[in-house]
Design an enzyme around this catalytic site. Structure first.
Site: not given
Ligand code: 5RP
Length: 234
Positions: A34-35, A37, A88, A90, A100-101, A109
Protein backbone atom coordinates in the site's frame (compact mmCIF):
# COMPACT_ATOMS: atom_id res chain seq x y z
CA UNK A 1 23.72 24.84 -20.87
CA UNK A 2 21.31 24.59 -17.97
CA UNK A 3 21.74 21.82 -15.40
CA UNK A 4 19.26 18.90 -15.59
CA UNK A 5 16.23 19.33 -13.33
CA UNK A 6 16.63 17.07 -10.27
CA UNK A 7 14.19 14.19 -10.10
CA UNK A 8 11.33 14.69 -7.68
CA UNK A 9 10.60 12.21 -4.91
CA UNK A 10 7.57 11.04 -6.87
CA UNK A 11 9.69 10.44 -9.99
CA UNK A 12 12.10 8.35 -7.90
CA UNK A 13 9.13 6.35 -6.59
CA UNK A 14 7.90 5.82 -10.16
CA UNK A 15 11.37 4.61 -11.17
CA UNK A 16 11.41 1.84 -8.55
CA UNK A 17 7.75 1.04 -9.12
CA UNK A 18 8.63 0.17 -12.71
CA UNK A 19 11.85 -1.62 -11.73
CA UNK A 20 9.96 -3.97 -9.39
CA UNK A 21 8.36 -5.61 -12.45
CA UNK A 22 11.68 -7.35 -13.09
CA UNK A 23 11.22 -9.22 -9.79
CA UNK A 24 7.82 -10.61 -10.77
CA UNK A 25 7.68 -14.01 -12.44
CA UNK A 26 5.00 -15.21 -14.83
CA UNK A 27 1.83 -17.03 -13.78
CA UNK A 28 2.02 -16.27 -10.06
CA UNK A 29 -0.25 -14.79 -7.45
CA UNK A 30 1.71 -12.02 -5.79
CA UNK A 31 1.32 -9.88 -2.66
CA UNK A 32 0.90 -6.14 -3.11
CA UNK A 33 1.41 -3.47 -0.47
CA UNK A 34 0.00 0.00 0.00
CA UNK A 35 1.14 3.56 -0.63
CA UNK A 36 2.25 6.01 -3.29
CA UNK A 37 5.30 3.97 -4.35
CA UNK A 38 3.21 0.82 -4.70
CA UNK A 39 0.67 2.79 -6.70
CA UNK A 40 3.39 3.38 -9.31
CA UNK A 41 4.14 -0.36 -9.27
CA UNK A 42 0.44 -1.11 -9.83
CA UNK A 43 0.36 1.30 -12.78
CA UNK A 44 3.32 -0.52 -14.35
CA UNK A 45 1.88 -3.96 -13.57
CA UNK A 46 -1.45 -2.98 -15.14
CA UNK A 47 0.35 -2.63 -18.48
CA UNK A 48 1.34 -6.32 -18.23
CA UNK A 49 -1.49 -7.73 -16.18
CA UNK A 50 -1.53 -11.05 -18.05
CA UNK A 51 1.86 -11.67 -16.44
CA UNK A 52 0.25 -12.59 -13.08
CA UNK A 53 -2.76 -14.68 -12.11
CA UNK A 54 -3.75 -12.12 -9.51
CA UNK A 55 -2.81 -10.59 -6.19
CA UNK A 56 -3.40 -10.69 -2.47
CA UNK A 57 -3.89 -7.10 -1.37
CA UNK A 58 -2.75 -5.39 1.83
CA UNK A 59 -5.51 -2.77 2.05
CA UNK A 60 -8.93 -1.71 0.82
CA UNK A 61 -7.25 1.12 -1.10
CA UNK A 62 -4.95 -1.25 -2.98
CA UNK A 63 -7.80 -3.68 -3.63
CA UNK A 64 -9.86 -0.92 -5.26
CA UNK A 65 -6.92 0.16 -7.39
CA UNK A 66 -6.14 -3.41 -8.51
CA UNK A 67 -9.75 -4.11 -9.40
CA UNK A 68 -9.98 -0.85 -11.34
CA UNK A 69 -7.13 -2.19 -13.49
CA UNK A 70 -8.84 -5.56 -13.96
CA UNK A 71 -6.35 -7.39 -11.74
CA UNK A 72 -7.96 -10.25 -9.83
CA UNK A 73 -7.76 -9.94 -6.03
CA UNK A 74 -7.61 -13.12 -3.95
CA UNK A 75 -8.45 -13.44 -0.28
CA UNK A 76 -5.32 -14.24 1.74
CA UNK A 77 -6.97 -17.44 2.98
CA UNK A 78 -7.37 -18.75 -0.57
CA UNK A 79 -3.65 -18.78 -1.18
CA UNK A 80 -1.09 -20.85 0.69
CA UNK A 81 2.08 -19.11 -0.39
CA UNK A 82 2.98 -16.09 -2.49
CA UNK A 83 6.05 -15.97 -4.70
CA UNK A 84 6.78 -12.37 -3.85
CA UNK A 85 5.47 -9.38 -1.93
CA UNK A 86 6.10 -5.87 -3.25
CA UNK A 87 5.71 -2.93 -0.90
CA UNK A 88 7.17 0.42 0.07
CA UNK A 89 8.50 1.47 3.47
CA UNK A 90 8.80 4.56 5.63
CA UNK A 91 12.36 3.61 6.61
CA UNK A 92 14.77 0.82 5.73
CA UNK A 93 18.14 0.14 7.30
CA UNK A 94 21.30 -1.64 6.05
CA UNK A 95 20.01 -5.01 7.33
CA UNK A 96 16.68 -4.75 5.50
CA UNK A 97 14.73 -3.97 8.67
CA UNK A 98 11.92 -1.49 8.05
CA UNK A 99 9.39 0.82 9.60
CA UNK A 100 6.05 0.64 7.83
CA UNK A 101 2.51 1.84 8.42
CA UNK A 102 2.61 5.45 7.28
CA UNK A 103 -0.49 4.54 5.27
CA UNK A 104 -2.08 2.76 8.28
CA UNK A 105 -2.04 -0.59 6.46
CA UNK A 106 0.71 -2.23 8.55
CA UNK A 107 -1.29 -5.16 9.92
CA UNK A 108 -2.45 -6.49 6.56
CA UNK A 109 0.95 -5.65 5.09
CA UNK A 110 2.64 -7.85 7.69
CA UNK A 111 0.14 -10.65 7.11
CA UNK A 112 0.69 -10.64 3.35
CA UNK A 113 4.47 -10.26 3.73
CA UNK A 114 4.49 -13.33 6.00
CA UNK A 115 2.85 -15.36 3.23
CA UNK A 116 5.48 -14.45 0.65
CA UNK A 117 8.76 -16.16 -0.11
CA UNK A 118 10.42 -12.83 -0.94
CA UNK A 119 9.84 -9.23 0.14
CA UNK A 120 10.82 -6.70 -2.53
CA UNK A 121 10.95 -3.27 -0.89
CA UNK A 122 10.66 -0.26 -3.20
CA UNK A 123 11.68 3.14 -1.86
CA UNK A 124 13.14 6.46 -2.87
CA UNK A 125 16.48 7.25 -1.29
CA UNK A 126 14.95 9.45 1.47
CA UNK A 127 13.82 6.27 3.24
CA UNK A 128 17.34 4.95 3.88
CA UNK A 129 18.46 5.24 7.54
CA UNK A 130 21.24 3.78 9.64
CA UNK A 131 18.98 3.30 12.70
CA UNK A 132 15.18 2.97 12.61
CA UNK A 133 13.19 5.58 14.51
CA UNK A 134 13.45 8.91 12.73
CA UNK A 135 10.02 8.30 11.17
CA UNK A 136 7.25 8.19 13.82
CA UNK A 137 6.65 4.49 14.47
CA UNK A 138 3.07 3.42 13.61
CA UNK A 139 1.45 0.94 15.98
CA UNK A 140 -2.06 -0.40 15.41
CA UNK A 141 -3.87 -0.75 18.74
CA UNK A 142 -7.21 -1.81 20.11
CA UNK A 143 -8.74 1.47 21.33
CA UNK A 144 -9.44 0.36 24.93
CA UNK A 145 -5.69 -0.23 25.40
CA UNK A 146 -4.56 3.12 23.96
CA UNK A 147 -3.68 5.01 27.15
CA UNK A 148 -1.83 2.10 28.73
CA UNK A 149 0.21 1.56 25.56
CA UNK A 150 1.00 5.30 25.44
CA UNK A 151 2.37 4.97 29.02
CA UNK A 152 4.41 1.91 28.05
CA UNK A 153 6.07 3.86 25.23
CA UNK A 154 6.67 6.80 27.59
CA UNK A 155 8.56 4.44 29.90
CA UNK A 156 10.87 3.71 26.94
CA UNK A 157 11.38 7.43 26.27
CA UNK A 158 8.90 7.61 23.38
CA UNK A 159 5.98 9.95 22.82
CA UNK A 160 2.93 8.23 21.35
CA UNK A 161 0.03 10.13 19.83
CA UNK A 162 -3.24 8.84 18.39
CA UNK A 163 -3.31 9.41 14.62
CA UNK A 164 -6.20 11.65 13.67
CA UNK A 165 -8.16 12.10 10.48
CA UNK A 166 -10.56 15.03 10.24
CA UNK A 167 -10.18 15.62 13.97
CA UNK A 168 -11.16 12.09 15.06
CA UNK A 169 -9.03 8.98 15.57
CA UNK A 170 -8.25 7.34 12.23
CA UNK A 171 -9.97 3.97 11.96
CA UNK A 172 -7.97 1.31 10.12
CA UNK A 173 -9.30 -1.27 7.65
CA UNK A 174 -9.45 -3.57 10.70
CA UNK A 175 -11.55 -1.15 12.77
CA UNK A 176 -8.69 -0.20 15.13
CA UNK A 177 -6.61 2.93 15.88
CA UNK A 178 -3.03 3.94 15.12
CA UNK A 179 -0.46 5.40 17.51
CA UNK A 180 2.53 7.25 16.04
CA UNK A 181 5.54 7.09 18.34
CA UNK A 182 8.42 9.57 18.21
CA UNK A 183 11.65 9.72 20.20
CA UNK A 184 12.73 6.09 19.78
CA UNK A 185 16.03 4.78 18.40
CA UNK A 186 15.37 1.16 17.52
CA UNK A 187 18.80 -0.42 17.71
CA UNK A 188 17.62 -4.06 17.95
CA UNK A 189 14.59 -4.24 15.64
CA UNK A 190 13.81 -7.99 16.06
CA UNK A 191 13.83 -7.74 19.89
CA UNK A 192 11.87 -4.49 19.83
CA UNK A 193 9.24 -5.94 17.48
CA UNK A 194 8.76 -9.02 19.66
CA UNK A 195 8.57 -6.95 22.86
CA UNK A 196 5.92 -4.50 21.62
CA UNK A 197 3.91 -7.25 19.93
CA UNK A 198 3.61 -8.86 23.37
CA UNK A 199 1.90 -5.85 24.95
CA UNK A 200 -1.82 -6.54 25.41
CA UNK A 201 -3.88 -4.46 23.00
CA UNK A 202 -1.14 -4.09 20.38
CA UNK A 203 -2.43 -5.45 17.09
CA UNK A 204 0.74 -4.83 15.08
CA UNK A 205 3.89 -2.79 15.56
CA UNK A 206 5.24 -1.13 12.42
CA UNK A 207 8.73 -2.57 12.81
CA UNK A 208 9.21 -5.19 10.09
CA UNK A 209 12.18 -7.16 11.38
CA UNK A 210 10.81 -10.70 11.36
CA UNK A 211 9.41 -9.92 7.89
CA UNK A 212 12.41 -7.92 6.72
CA UNK A 213 13.13 -7.24 3.06
CA UNK A 214 15.02 -9.69 0.86
CA UNK A 215 15.92 -6.96 -1.58
CA UNK A 216 15.52 -3.19 -1.68
CA UNK A 217 15.17 -1.25 -4.93
CA UNK A 218 16.14 2.30 -4.08
CA UNK A 219 15.42 5.21 -6.39
CA UNK A 220 18.35 7.61 -6.65
CA UNK A 221 19.13 10.39 -9.14
CA UNK A 222 21.70 8.01 -10.66
CA UNK A 223 19.10 5.29 -11.19
CA UNK A 224 17.83 2.26 -9.29
CA UNK A 225 20.21 0.88 -6.68
CA UNK A 226 19.58 -2.80 -5.83
CA UNK A 227 20.51 -3.80 -2.27
CA UNK A 228 20.28 -7.50 -1.45
CA UNK A 229 19.74 -8.80 2.08
CA UNK A 230 20.06 -12.46 1.11
CA UNK A 231 23.02 -14.36 2.38
CA UNK A 232 24.37 -15.61 5.72
CA UNK A 233 22.25 -14.93 8.78
CA UNK A 234 18.98 -14.86 6.93
C1 5RP B 1 1.64 1.93 4.22
C2 5RP B 1 3.10 1.75 4.20
C3 5RP B 1 3.84 2.34 3.04
O1 5RP B 1 4.59 1.35 2.43
C4 5RP B 1 4.76 3.42 3.53
O2 5RP B 1 4.01 4.36 4.31
C5 5RP B 1 5.45 4.14 2.37
O3 5RP B 1 4.50 4.86 1.65
P1 5RP B 1 4.85 5.66 0.34
O4 5RP B 1 5.21 4.67 -0.71
O5 5RP B 1 3.59 6.43 0.04
O6 5RP B 1 6.02 6.59 0.65
O7 5RP B 1 3.70 1.16 5.05
O8 5RP B 1 1.07 1.46 5.43
Amino acid sequence: MSAATPMTQDELKALVGRAALEHIGHGHIIGIGTGSTVNHFIEALAQQRERIVGAVSSSEATTQRLRAHGIRVFDANEVEELAVYVDGADEIDPRGFMIKGGGAALTREKIVAAQARRFVCIVDQSKWVQTLGRFPLPVEVIPMATQRIIRQFAALGGTARVRLRDGAPLVTDNGQHILDVTGLAITDPPAFESMVNDWPGVVTVGVFAHQRAHVCLMGTPEGVRTISFDGPGR
